[in-house]
Design a protein around this motif. Structure first.
Motif, PDB file in Angstrom:
ATOM      1  N   LYS A 240      16.596  -6.896  -4.717  1.00 22.58           N
ATOM      2  CA  LYS A 240      15.251  -6.286  -5.071  1.00 22.58           C
ATOM      3  C   LYS A 240      14.421  -6.317  -4.063  1.00 22.58           C
ATOM      4  CE  LYS A 240      15.983  -7.594 -10.001  1.00 22.58           C
ATOM      5  NZ  LYS A 240      15.173  -7.089 -11.044  1.00 22.58           N
ATOM      6  N   THR A 241      14.660  -6.436  -2.747  1.00 24.74           N
ATOM      7  CA  THR A 241      13.623  -6.559  -1.792  1.00 24.74           C
ATOM      8  C   THR A 241      13.150  -4.991  -1.522  1.00 24.74           C
ATOM      9  OG1 THR A 241      14.490  -8.526  -0.629  1.00 24.74           O
ATOM     10  CG2 THR A 241      13.311  -6.750   0.762  1.00 24.74           C
TER      11      THR A 241
ATOM     12  N   ASP B  56       8.275   8.226  -8.746  1.00 25.72           N
ATOM     13  CA  ASP B  56       8.977   9.321  -7.762  1.00 25.72           C
ATOM     14  C   ASP B  56       8.579   8.554  -6.225  1.00 25.72           C
ATOM     15  OD1 ASP B  56       9.984  10.919  -9.714  1.00 25.72           O
ATOM     16  OD2 ASP B  56       8.334  12.460  -9.637  1.00 25.72           O
ATOM     17  N   THR B  57       7.585   8.205  -6.207  1.00 27.11           N
ATOM     18  CA  THR B  57       7.245   7.534  -4.923  1.00 27.11           C
ATOM     19  C   THR B  57       7.860   6.182  -4.750  1.00 27.11           C
ATOM     20  OG1 THR B  57       4.760   8.538  -4.808  1.00 27.11           O
ATOM     21  CG2 THR B  57       5.304   6.695  -3.303  1.00 27.11           C
ATOM     22  N   THR B  58       7.943   5.402  -5.911  1.00 27.80           N
ATOM     23  CA  THR B  58       8.532   4.216  -5.697  1.00 27.80           C
ATOM     24  C   THR B  58      10.053   4.163  -5.682  1.00 27.80           C
ATOM     25  OG1 THR B  58       7.010   3.267  -7.376  1.00 27.80           O
ATOM     26  CG2 THR B  58       9.013   1.797  -7.031  1.00 27.80           C
ATOM     27  N   ALA B  59      10.676   5.508  -6.191  1.00 31.58           N
ATOM     28  CA  ALA B  59      12.027   5.436  -6.021  1.00 31.58           C
ATOM     29  C   ALA B  59      12.479   6.059  -4.493  1.00 31.58           C
ATOM     30  CB  ALA B  59      12.689   6.661  -7.032  1.00 31.58           C
ATOM     31  N   SER B  60      11.620   6.697  -4.005  1.00 35.47           N
ATOM     32  CA  SER B  60      11.965   7.475  -2.485  1.00 35.47           C
ATOM     33  C   SER B  60      11.610   6.131  -1.699  1.00 35.47           C
ATOM     34  CB  SER B  60      10.897   8.482  -2.333  1.00 35.47           C
ATOM     35  OG  SER B  60      10.836   9.639  -3.238  1.00 35.47           O
ATOM     36  N   LEU B  61      10.736   5.316  -1.895  1.00 38.67           N
ATOM     37  CA  LEU B  61      10.694   4.252  -0.890  1.00 38.67           C
ATOM     38  C   LEU B  61      11.462   3.297  -1.030  1.00 38.67           C
ATOM     39  CD1 LEU B  61       6.682   3.508  -1.381  1.00 38.67           C
ATOM     40  CD2 LEU B  61       7.715   4.215   0.785  1.00 38.67           C
ATOM     41  N   ILE B  62      12.079   2.919  -2.188  1.00 39.12           N
ATOM     42  CA  ILE B  62      13.200   1.930  -2.377  1.00 39.12           C
ATOM     43  C   ILE B  62      14.739   2.832  -1.628  1.00 39.12           C
ATOM     44  CG2 ILE B  62      14.931   1.039  -3.954  1.00 39.12           C
ATOM     45  CD1 ILE B  62      12.556   1.098  -6.186  1.00 39.12           C
ATOM     46  N   GLU B  63      14.655   3.887  -1.683  1.00 42.40           N
ATOM     47  CA  GLU B  63      15.716   4.350  -0.718  1.00 42.40           C
ATOM     48  C   GLU B  63      15.483   4.264   0.789  1.00 42.40           C
ATOM     49  OE1 GLU B  63      16.907   8.424  -1.614  1.00 42.40           O
ATOM     50  OE2 GLU B  63      16.870   8.118  -3.882  1.00 42.40           O
ATOM     51  N   THR B  64      14.312   4.536   1.274  1.00 41.03           N
ATOM     52  CA  THR B  64      13.994   4.371   2.564  1.00 41.03           C
ATOM     53  C   THR B  64      13.964   2.833   2.935  1.00 41.03           C
ATOM     54  OG1 THR B  64      12.566   6.030   2.454  1.00 41.03           O
ATOM     55  CG2 THR B  64      12.146   4.652   4.242  1.00 41.03           C
ATOM     56  N   TYR B  65      13.553   1.866   2.370  1.00 39.52           N
ATOM     57  CA  TYR B  65      13.744   0.538   2.690  1.00 39.52           C
ATOM     58  C   TYR B  65      15.352  -0.018   2.605  1.00 39.52           C
ATOM     59  CZ  TYR B  65       8.584   0.455   2.800  1.00 39.52           C
ATOM     60  OH  TYR B  65       7.496   0.853   3.567  1.00 39.52           O
ATOM     61  N   GLU B  66      16.036   0.687   1.578  1.00 41.29           N
ATOM     62  CA  GLU B  66      17.415   0.072   1.615  1.00 41.29           C
ATOM     63  C   GLU B  66      18.002   0.801   2.806  1.00 41.29           C
ATOM     64  OE1 GLU B  66      18.964   2.020  -1.641  1.00 41.29           O
ATOM     65  OE2 GLU B  66      18.636   0.070  -3.032  1.00 41.29           O
TER      66      GLU B  66
ATOM     67  N   ILE C 196       9.209  -4.174  -1.686  1.00 42.63           N
ATOM     68  CA  ILE C 196       8.452  -3.806  -0.757  1.00 42.63           C
ATOM     69  C   ILE C 196       7.872  -2.430  -1.092  1.00 42.63           C
ATOM     70  CG2 ILE C 196       8.528  -2.681   1.818  1.00 42.63           C
ATOM     71  CD1 ILE C 196      10.922  -4.443   2.433  1.00 42.63           C
ATOM     72  N   ALA C 197       8.455  -1.491  -1.753  1.00 44.27           N
ATOM     73  CA  ALA C 197       8.105  -0.327  -2.074  1.00 44.27           C
ATOM     74  C   ALA C 197       6.533  -0.429  -2.870  1.00 44.27           C
ATOM     75  CB  ALA C 197       9.056   0.308  -3.010  1.00 44.27           C
ATOM     76  N   LYS C 198       6.700  -1.467  -3.915  1.00 39.57           N
ATOM     77  CA  LYS C 198       5.410  -1.814  -4.624  1.00 39.57           C
ATOM     78  C   LYS C 198       4.292  -2.332  -3.744  1.00 39.57           C
ATOM     79  CE  LYS C 198       7.852  -2.013  -9.240  1.00 39.57           C
ATOM     80  NZ  LYS C 198       8.171  -2.732 -10.166  1.00 39.57           N
TER      81      LYS C 198
ATOM     82  N   MET D 260       3.802  -1.855  -0.575  1.00 36.26           N
ATOM     83  CA  MET D 260       3.372  -0.945   0.190  1.00 36.26           C
ATOM     84  C   MET D 260       2.296  -0.105  -0.578  1.00 36.26           C
ATOM     85  SD  MET D 260       4.043  -1.571   3.183  1.00 36.26           S
ATOM     86  CE  MET D 260       3.342  -0.315   4.004  1.00 36.26           C
ATOM     87  N   GLN D 261       2.572   0.290  -1.775  1.00 37.48           N
ATOM     88  CA  GLN D 261       1.738   0.926  -2.808  1.00 37.48           C
ATOM     89  C   GLN D 261       0.377   0.419  -2.902  1.00 37.48           C
ATOM     90  OE1 GLN D 261       3.736   3.815  -5.699  1.00 37.48           O
ATOM     91  NE2 GLN D 261       5.191   2.259  -5.037  1.00 37.48           N
ATOM     92  N   PHE D 262       0.542  -1.018  -3.338  1.00 41.51           N
ATOM     93  CA  PHE D 262      -0.551  -1.822  -3.302  1.00 41.51           C
ATOM     94  C   PHE D 262      -1.560  -2.130  -2.286  1.00 41.51           C
ATOM     95  CE2 PHE D 262      -2.720  -5.800  -3.318  1.00 41.51           C
ATOM     96  CZ  PHE D 262      -3.493  -6.067  -4.798  1.00 41.51           C
ATOM     97  N   MET D 263      -0.969  -2.189  -1.043  1.00 42.76           N
ATOM     98  CA  MET D 263      -1.555  -2.554   0.176  1.00 42.76           C
ATOM     99  C   MET D 263      -2.334  -1.256   0.691  1.00 42.76           C
ATOM    100  SD  MET D 263       0.097  -5.506   2.116  1.00 42.76           S
ATOM    101  CE  MET D 263       2.000  -4.583   2.053  1.00 42.76           C
ATOM    102  N   THR D 264      -1.915   0.071   0.245  1.00 40.14           N
ATOM    103  CA  THR D 264      -2.482   1.446   0.638  1.00 40.14           C
ATOM    104  C   THR D 264      -3.163   2.100  -0.297  1.00 40.14           C
ATOM    105  OG1 THR D 264      -0.405   2.490   0.241  1.00 40.14           O
ATOM    106  CG2 THR D 264      -0.778   1.445   2.466  1.00 40.14           C
ATOM    107  N   GLN D 265      -3.519   1.322  -1.573  1.00 35.99           N
ATOM    108  CA  GLN D 265      -4.088   1.894  -2.624  1.00 35.99           C
ATOM    109  C   GLN D 265      -5.430   2.663  -2.339  1.00 35.99           C
ATOM    110  OE1 GLN D 265      -5.782  -1.166  -5.647  1.00 35.99           O
ATOM    111  NE2 GLN D 265      -4.496  -2.367  -4.312  1.00 35.99           N
ATOM    112  N   GLY D 266      -6.245   2.231  -1.322  1.00 35.31           N
ATOM    113  CA  GLY D 266      -7.434   2.839  -0.932  1.00 35.31           C
ATOM    114  C   GLY D 266      -7.556   4.296  -0.666  1.00 35.31           C
ATOM    115  N   TYR D 267      -6.418   4.982  -0.637  1.00 35.14           N
ATOM    116  CA  TYR D 267      -6.063   6.351  -0.347  1.00 35.14           C
ATOM    117  C   TYR D 267      -6.419   7.028  -1.761  1.00 35.14           C
ATOM    118  CZ  TYR D 267      -3.959   5.785   4.101  1.00 35.14           C
ATOM    119  OH  TYR D 267      -3.674   5.462   5.401  1.00 35.14           O
TER     120      TYR D 267
END
Length: 198
Positions: free
Chosen positions: A39-40, A12-22, A44-46, A48-55
């Motif tokens: 596929k950009t 769900d997070t990935t799908a929402s981020l994809i829409e946002t970045y499009e 980016i969605a993936k 950003m999730q990787f780079m903020t995985q500390g949460y």
């Protein structure tokens, strides 16, 4: 079976981020349907999730997963730990090295756990000043040591790519607790992280 690294992302997070970045690509004047950008948004969605995985990670759990009783009270330093983080003001990367030391008070932790704690807090939207104190507080709270010291040196793309555009600036932050608040102990730590012993 051979080792296989698997990255998992919330659907769900990935799908929402994809829409946002499009939408963001379109607002910036690009065509999200252009071949090179198809596929950009997903990448980016993936990313950003990787780079903020500390949460989603706990520094206490990491340190306690390899916590050992040892009757030593000598300085332990893990230096030159690579740091990759994201400035929370512009969401541009900053990167550099962290140097972390502690003086045990009956408990030590696995050396790799110190580097993992750095990543827990670096993999969030950050400011370097807060990152430095969060690492110190995590080690202090989990191990109850006699002292903790953290120094981070980093270059910030928000200063290099935009704004003042200073390419060679480096920001250094430090935090000290306990025995490291004494000049003699702090000076020894600073000397050791600045020397090449290997």
């Amino acid at each position: 079976m051979a080792y296989k690294k698997v990255e998992q992302y919330d659907g769900d997070t990935t799908a929402s981020l994809i829409e946002t970045y499009e939408r963001a690509l379109g607002l910036l004047g690009e065509d999200p349907q252009r071949e090179g950008l198809l596929k950009t948004p997903e990448r980016i969605a993936k990313a950003m999730q990787f780079m903020t995985q500390g949460y989603q990670q706990s520094s206490r759990d990491i340190l306690n997963s390899a916590k050992f009783h040892e009757p030593i009270s000598e300085m332990i330093i893990v230096k030159d730990i690579e740091v990759y983080s994201m400035c929370e003001h512009h969401m541009l990367p900053f990167f550099g090295k962290a140097h972390v030391a502690y003086i045990p008070n009956g408990w030590i932790t696995g050396l790799s756990k110190i580097a993992r704690v750095v990543d827990v807090y670096a993999r969030r939207l950050q400011v370097q000043e807060r990152l430095t104190t969060q690492i110190l507080d995590a080690i202090k709270d989990a191990l109850q040591p006699l002292g903790v010291a953290v120094v981070i040196e980093a270059s910030h793309l928000c200063m290099m790519m935009r704004g003042v555009q200073k390419q060679n600036s480096v920001t250094t932050t430090s935090a000290f607790f306990g025995e490291f608040e004494k000049n003699e102990t702090r000076s020894e730590f600073i000397r050791l992280i600045g020397s090449s012993l290997h």
